[in-house]
Enzyme design. Sequence first.
Site, PDB file in Angstrom:
ATOM      1  N   ARG A 197      -0.169 -12.550  10.803  1.00 11.77           N
ATOM      2  CA  ARG A 197       0.455 -11.227  10.850  1.00 11.77           C
ATOM      3  C   ARG A 197       0.577 -10.743  12.296  1.00 11.77           C
ATOM      4  NH1 ARG A 197      -2.750  -7.522   7.486  1.00 11.77           N
ATOM      5  NH2 ARG A 197      -2.329  -8.875   5.721  1.00 11.77           N
ATOM      6  N   ARG A 232       2.847  -4.812  11.885  1.00 11.68           N
ATOM      7  CA  ARG A 232       2.827  -3.356  12.007  1.00 11.68           C
ATOM      8  C   ARG A 232       2.096  -2.839  13.235  1.00 11.68           C
ATOM      9  NH1 ARG A 232       0.440  -2.678   6.145  1.00 11.68           N
ATOM     10  NH2 ARG A 232      -0.472  -4.660   6.808  1.00 11.68           N
ATOM     11  N   ARG A 284      12.284  -2.333  12.744  1.00  8.43           N
ATOM     12  CA  ARG A 284      12.250  -2.305  11.273  1.00  8.43           C
ATOM     13  C   ARG A 284      12.572  -0.927  10.706  1.00  8.43           C
ATOM     14  NH1 ARG A 284       8.784  -4.329   7.663  1.00  8.43           N
ATOM     15  NH2 ARG A 284       9.900  -2.825   6.372  1.00  8.43           N
ATOM     16  N   ASP A 329       7.848 -13.115   3.925  1.00  4.46           N
ATOM     17  CA  ASP A 329       6.848 -12.649   2.975  1.00  4.46           C
ATOM     18  C   ASP A 329       6.720 -13.703   1.893  1.00  4.46           C
ATOM     19  OD1 ASP A 329       5.330  -9.944   2.091  1.00  4.46           O
ATOM     20  OD2 ASP A 329       6.027 -11.034   0.331  1.00  4.46           O
ATOM     21  N   TYR A 372       0.409 -12.634  -8.291  1.00  3.91           N
ATOM     22  CA  TYR A 372       1.344 -11.512  -8.196  1.00  3.91           C
ATOM     23  C   TYR A 372       2.246 -11.446  -9.425  1.00  3.91           C
ATOM     24  CZ  TYR A 372       0.282 -10.175  -3.371  1.00  3.91           C
ATOM     25  OH  TYR A 372      -0.335  -9.704  -2.240  1.00  3.91           O
TER      26      TYR A 372
END
Length: 364
Positions: free
Chosen positions: A43, A47, A56, A92, A167
Amino acid sequence: MSANDRATGQPNTPQDSQDPKDSAFLRACRREPVPHTPVWFMRQAGRSLPEYRKVREGIAMLDSCMRPDLVTEITLQPVRRHGVDAAIYFSDIVVPLKAIGIDLDIKPGVGPVVESPIRTRADLERLRPLEPGDVDYVTEAVRLLTRELGGTPLIGFAGAPFTLASYLVEGGPSRNHEHTKALMYGDPELWAALLDRLAEITAVFLKVQIEAGASAVQLFDSWAGALSPSDYRRSVLPASVKVFDAVAGYGVPRIHFGVGTGELLGAMGEAGADVVGADWRVPMDEAARRVGPGKAVQGNLDPAVLFAPREAVEVQARRVLDAARGLEGHIFNLGHGVLPDTDPDALTRLVSYVHEQTAGQQGS
């Protein structure tokens, strides 16, 4: 000029030649002597970077994964800023599922949410095979990236069958994985069929990235730590083996990583990867012992350490390096992904520290 050169302003060194195969990262994956311990972060394009948030802004996560220009820019950002030894393809784990028509979305603050969970044999038919044309934007982005990166390797990216299944069955993130485990225990034949189909989808997704130019691939089994060793071996390992076997012929290093998988490292080492990642709960020397001989190891600074003062970060990083000293092939990484509120400068300083501390230590 490679991305590393732009980050540092320094001329190419031998390990940063225009052939990624000569890079410290790929040499470590092959358990060869290295000029310094290579560093990259899970990652790392995320962010914590203000430039990431800016680019983004107003763009949904899945939409950003399908725009080659945006994927290229986001993947390059941490290489420019931090001078890391490898780039990780920005994507992702649910992208291939979206590509085959699964109704899902990534909701901010929640994660992937599946509109209609898969829990029956009829549901299984919704998982059609993935065709390369379904993800042509991935091919384009990888080709753009390899041209920009020069001698910096690009790591391909995919979610492992168990984590994807979790998921799909849960319908979103889960703490206890109760529906997943109920299916695994209650209908082992359907469970095996589900993981087998996901293994095929994952393998195609990795092949697309390798054939477009990725220098290595990492399989993220984010939720495997929820399993006991016996359940992992019986119900998950065969599907992971299938994925790694499917891409073995390409000759690129294959990396396997899961969170909370200290008790599973031995079994994960049997899945077929060349490199096995460990989170921060197991020291690198012990992780290497559990994984077994013939594998490089990756990790494993606690991501939360980066919120401590610089001197404390260096003490903890030194502990990781000391535990890895003498191992055949060590790639420095965090024990999980970069946390959103991490100071980007702390990451840049950490890369420099690891490089400086290990320069000239062959096989450090």
